[in-house]
Design a protein around this motif. Structure first.
Motif, PDB file in Angstrom:
ATOM      1  N   PHE A  24      12.133 -13.133   6.742  1.00 24.83           N
ATOM      2  CA  PHE A  24      11.116 -12.230   7.261  1.00 24.83           C
ATOM      3  C   PHE A  24      11.569 -10.768   7.186  1.00 24.83           C
ATOM      4  N   THR A  25      12.878 -10.509   7.380  1.00 25.68           N
ATOM      5  CA  THR A  25      13.378  -9.141   7.260  1.00 25.68           C
ATOM      6  C   THR A  25      13.235  -8.635   5.832  1.00 25.68           C
ATOM      7  N   LYS A  26      13.604  -9.484   4.870  1.00 29.41           N
ATOM      8  CA  LYS A  26      13.485  -9.091   3.469  1.00 29.41           C
ATOM      9  C   LYS A  26      12.032  -8.875   3.080  1.00 29.41           C
ATOM     10  N   LYS A  27      11.135  -9.736   3.569  1.00 29.76           N
ATOM     11  CA  LYS A  27       9.723  -9.590   3.266  1.00 29.76           C
ATOM     12  C   LYS A  27       9.160  -8.294   3.853  1.00 29.76           C
ATOM     13  N   ARG A  28       9.595  -7.948   5.053  1.00 29.68           N
ATOM     14  CA  ARG A  28       9.130  -6.711   5.676  1.00 29.68           C
ATOM     15  C   ARG A  28       9.677  -5.494   4.938  1.00 29.68           C
ATOM     16  N   HIS A  29      10.939  -5.561   4.492  1.00 35.12           N
ATOM     17  CA  HIS A  29      11.534  -4.462   3.743  1.00 35.12           C
ATOM     18  C   HIS A  29      10.780  -4.233   2.435  1.00 35.12           C
ATOM     19  N   ALA A  30      10.407  -5.319   1.755  1.00 38.03           N
ATOM     20  CA  ALA A  30       9.657  -5.187   0.497  1.00 38.03           C
ATOM     21  C   ALA A  30       8.279  -4.581   0.756  1.00 38.03           C
ATOM     22  N   MET A  38       7.506  -2.471   3.178  1.00 39.93           N
ATOM     23  CA  MET A  38       7.695  -1.047   3.461  1.00 39.93           C
ATOM     24  C   MET A  38       7.939  -0.266   2.177  1.00 39.93           C
ATOM     25  N   LYS A  39       8.702  -0.841   1.235  1.00 38.20           N
ATOM     26  CA  LYS A  39       8.933  -0.166  -0.039  1.00 38.20           C
ATOM     27  C   LYS A  39       7.631   0.004  -0.808  1.00 38.20           C
ATOM     28  N   THR A  40       6.774  -1.007  -0.764  1.00 37.42           N
ATOM     29  CA  THR A  40       5.490  -0.906  -1.457  1.00 37.42           C
ATOM     30  C   THR A  40       4.626   0.195  -0.860  1.00 37.42           C
ATOM     31  N   VAL A  41       4.614   0.309   0.481  1.00 37.65           N
ATOM     32  CA  VAL A  41       3.815   1.350   1.139  1.00 37.65           C
ATOM     33  C   VAL A  41       4.332   2.730   0.782  1.00 37.65           C
ATOM     34  N   LEU A  42       5.668   2.913   0.810  1.00 34.38           N
ATOM     35  CA  LEU A  42       6.249   4.221   0.479  1.00 34.38           C
ATOM     36  C   LEU A  42       5.982   4.580  -0.979  1.00 34.38           C
ATOM     37  N   ARG A  43       6.082   3.599  -1.865  1.00 35.75           N
ATOM     38  CA  ARG A  43       5.825   3.868  -3.278  1.00 35.75           C
ATOM     39  C   ARG A  43       4.380   4.301  -3.491  1.00 35.75           C
ATOM     40  N   ASN A  44       3.452   3.666  -2.815  1.00 32.45           N
ATOM     41  CA  ASN A  44       2.045   4.059  -2.949  1.00 32.45           C
ATOM     42  C   ASN A  44       1.804   5.473  -2.436  1.00 32.45           C
ATOM     43  N   LYS A  45       2.490   5.836  -1.319  1.00 27.55           N
ATOM     44  CA  LYS A  45       2.326   7.195  -0.788  1.00 27.55           C
ATOM     45  C   LYS A  45       2.877   8.237  -1.748  1.00 27.55           C
TER      46      LYS A  45
END
Length: 349
Positions: A300-306, A308-315
């Motif tokens: 679940f930690t790895k899934k949440r980290h991925a 967050m990376k997707t959200v930052l990349r989109n921004k």
């Protein structure tokens, strides 16, 4: 509060050591240590009540499972009564576990006596059940003693269901006796009606199945089909002497099914044996449970980290696009290149 916790720590350490004995298959040591812990807790009332109840239940669970592993299953309820002084003093979950263990291997008459003794020694008052053995022993009616020797309605009904539904109606097929017991017992009205509905349903289904069974053998051979004759050959009639073993097998299946519902699976399998070639490894079940929890946390930690990376990349992509649009807008304005050399218009006089 710190002094109380220091006083509790040695007891919990002893319970943990008894559990370690059980996991390591040192059943004699686990039984002896668990019995000693129970006697010490029952003789000492200086602990916080909730903490003391948890200690009693944990130590008693180790005691019960150790007796089963030592092939002393038929002695479980007798030993619990000997250690606690009375069956009503045994924690409900421990008593149910001991009954389930013993019903799978002991004569049913012994189990019936223990269940009836347990259920008959409670009095229903103020939406709780109080132990009659406490009143007979003339124990002072203090708030602490009432709390110690009282159980909730739900806990009492778990034992009632074990007795009337599983034992009498399902195992012994004596639904009439179960209905009679429920009608006379001190139970809340809603719970009594619910149990009676279930028992009447079991009684009607059993009557239907028995009537269908009784009609089949009365058909003469000339009216029976070939499939019926083949079925009789594959399933021969059991003689009168074999009824006991058939009922015993049915009893074991029912009780083991109930036991799996009442206790966690890791209590029943304290260790797992792994074999790699000539090497054999014994892994405690608690380690497997801990490893599974760590894997879930990591997943679940790895899934949440991925995420967050997707959200930052989109921004970042959105900001870059906005800057590019602003840049194109700024340099898309049309400028006249001859404006600098053209003369200014003269004013008219």
């Amino acid at each position: 509060m710190a002094a109380i916790m220091d006083e509790h720590t040695p007891i919990w350490e002893e319970i943990d050591r008894a559990e370690s004995y059980l996991v390591c298959c040192m059943f004699d040591e686990a039984t002896s240590l668990a019995s000693s812990i129970l006697k010490q807790l029952l003789a000492n009332n200086n602990h916080i009540q909730n903490e003391r109840d948890d200690m009693l239940e944990s130590a008693a669970m180790v005691f019960v499972q150790s007796l089963k592993q030592l092939q002393r299953t038929s002695e479980i309820l007798k030993e619990l009564k000997l250690v606690f002084g009375s069956l009503t003093a045994v924690p409900v979950e421990v008593f149910i576990t001991g009954v389930c263990f013993q019903m799978s291997e002991s004569p049913l008459t012994d189990i019936q006596g223990f269940l009836e003794e347990y259920l008959d020694n409670w009095s229903y008052e103020d939406e709780k059940y109080y132990s009659l053995s406490v009143k007979e022993a003339s124990i002072p009616d203090t708030e602490e003693s009432c709390f110690r020797f009282s159980i909730g309605v739900d806990k009492y009904l778990e034992v009632v269901e074990l007795y009337v539904i599983t034992f009498l109606a399902t195992t012994l097929k004596d639904t009439e006796r179960a209905i009679s017991w429920v009608e006379k017992a001190m139970l809340p009205l809603e719970k009594r009606q619910e149990l009676l509905r279930r028992l009447h349903s079991l009684n009607s289904s059993a009557a239907t199945s028995s009537s269908q069974t009784s009609l089949s053998p009365q058909l003469p051979d000339q009216y029976r089909t070939k499939s019926d004759l083949l079925q009789d050959q594959n399933h021969p009639i059991v003689l009168e002497s074999g009824h006991g073993s058939s009922r015993q097998n049915t009893t074991k299946e029912e009780i083991l099914k109930l036991a799996r519902q009442k206790a966690p699976c890791f209590w029943w399998f304290p260790t797992f044996n792994l074999k790699f070639g000539n090497t054999r490894i014994v892994v405690p079940s608690r380690n497997i449970l801990l490893a599974s929890m760590l894997l879930l946390v990591y997943y679940f930690t790895k899934k949440r980290h991925a995420a967050m990376k997707t959200v930052l990349r989109n921004k970042v992509v959105a900001m870059k696009k906005a800057v590019m649009d602003l840049w194109q807008l700024a340099f898309s304005y049309q400028v006249n290149p001859l404006a600098a050399v053209q003369p200014l218009p003269t004013a008219r006089r």
